[in-house]
Design an enzyme around this catalytic site. Sequence first.
Site, PDB file in Angstrom:
ATOM      1  N   ARG A  88       0.823  -1.208   0.000  1.00 12.58           N
ATOM      2  CA  ARG A  88       0.000   0.000   0.000  1.00 12.58           C
ATOM      3  C   ARG A  88       0.860   1.262   0.000  1.00 12.58           C
ATOM      4  O   ARG A  88       0.338   2.363   0.124  1.00 12.58           O
ATOM      5  CB  ARG A  88      -0.851   0.000   1.254  1.00 12.58           C
ATOM      6  N   ARG A 127     -21.683   0.500   2.332  1.00 11.70           N
ATOM      7  CA  ARG A 127     -21.268  -0.904   2.270  1.00 11.70           C
ATOM      8  C   ARG A 127     -21.655  -1.639   3.552  1.00 11.70           C
ATOM      9  O   ARG A 127     -21.535  -1.101   4.653  1.00 11.70           O
ATOM     10  CB  ARG A 127     -19.746  -0.914   2.078  1.00 11.70           C
ATOM     11  N   ARG A 173      -9.310   7.458   4.845  1.00  8.57           N
ATOM     12  CA  ARG A 173      -8.831   6.304   4.055  1.00  8.57           C
ATOM     13  C   ARG A 173      -8.573   6.720   2.606  1.00  8.57           C
ATOM     14  O   ARG A 173      -7.604   6.285   1.992  1.00  8.57           O
ATOM     15  CB  ARG A 173      -9.863   5.175   4.101  1.00  8.57           C
TER      16      ARG A 173
HETATM   17  P1  AMP Z   1      -8.954  -2.682   3.636  1.00  3.87           P
HETATM   18  O1  AMP Z   1      -9.902  -3.692   4.161  1.00  3.87           O
HETATM   19  O2  AMP Z   1      -8.011  -3.217   2.609  1.00  3.87           O
HETATM   20  O3  AMP Z   1      -9.629  -1.407   3.196  1.00  3.87           O
HETATM   21  O4  AMP Z   1      -8.004  -2.270   4.868  1.00  3.87           O
HETATM   22  C1  AMP Z   1      -8.521  -1.746   6.063  1.00  3.87           C
HETATM   23  C2  AMP Z   1      -7.440  -1.037   6.839  1.00  3.87           C
HETATM   24  O5  AMP Z   1      -6.393  -1.957   7.168  1.00  3.87           O
HETATM   25  C3  AMP Z   1      -6.741   0.104   6.130  1.00  3.87           C
HETATM   26  O6  AMP Z   1      -7.469   1.324   6.200  1.00  3.87           O
HETATM   27  C4  AMP Z   1      -5.412   0.180   6.899  1.00  3.87           C
HETATM   28  O7  AMP Z   1      -5.589   0.799   8.169  1.00  3.87           O
HETATM   29  C5  AMP Z   1      -5.128  -1.298   7.166  1.00  3.87           C
HETATM   30  N1  AMP Z   1      -4.305  -1.875   6.078  1.00  3.87           N
HETATM   31  C6  AMP Z   1      -4.704  -2.788   5.137  1.00  3.87           C
HETATM   32  N2  AMP Z   1      -3.697  -3.087   4.309  1.00  3.87           N
HETATM   33  C7  AMP Z   1      -2.626  -2.369   4.721  1.00  3.87           C
HETATM   34  C8  AMP Z   1      -1.277  -2.220   4.271  1.00  3.87           C
HETATM   35  N3  AMP Z   1      -0.811  -2.888   3.215  1.00  3.87           N
HETATM   36  N4  AMP Z   1      -0.469  -1.378   4.957  1.00  3.87           N
HETATM   37  C9  AMP Z   1      -0.893  -0.711   6.025  1.00  3.87           C
HETATM   38  N5  AMP Z   1      -2.151  -0.770   6.500  1.00  3.87           N
HETATM   39  C10 AMP Z   1      -3.015  -1.597   5.865  1.00  3.87           C
END
Ligand code: AMP
Length: 218
Positions: A88, A127, A173
Amino acid sequence: MQVLFLGAPGSGKGTQCKKLSAKLDLAHLSSGDLLRAAIRENTPVGMKAKSFMDQGVLVPDPVLIEMFREALSMPALKKGFILDGFPRNLSQAESLDKLLEELDMKLNAVIDMEIDFAMLEERLVGRRSCPNKVCANVFHVKFAPPKVEDTCDFCGTQLIHRSDDKVEVVSSRLETYKKETEPLIGFYKAKGVLKTLNADDTPEHIFQEILKVLQVAV
Ligand code: AMP
């Protein structure tokens, strides 16, 4: 086959990764799902990650890099994998390169799910997610409502509104994505593996496009 998906929160990449994983029998490694499972199970990783996730900012790189070092070393990945949500930022992408080199693997394709940012807030705030981790289907109050309000069509579990899909966290986000993750598009373009798809379409059509891009017989 090793595929990586890029795309802003709400671009629908989780849904597509799930479909692709079922179709090609590839492991779906979603960083968000792995972190949420760690939080549910109260592991040290979960305890470290929670406050960052609640604010909609990135969890520190070493936590993710260690988590994926472990995940990618599993023998169950022999057929290949789909990376969803990791890397990310550029430092994670560079670490992933090293990790793949160590494991003698490479990415066959990086699929970027391109979408107009103006649509994302509504997509995320509406969602509703199935918390049953073997199901984990996602609905939307307006665009893809479940047949029975707040109930998963597939397993009957009560749907949840993820705390980071609430309006207060969504803008953070999206900002984090723009600042930290979008530069990865250029990073993978320079490596010649980037495939860009229009993510403002029906999930079925997007899936067909993904299969075409990956040259899999439909
Ligand atoms: P997601 O479900 O992919 O939207 O991820 C939810 C949250 O998890 C994100 O807003 C970040 O806080 C954390 N997160 C997920 N993937 C990463 C990553 N590769 N690096 C850092 N934080 C992450």
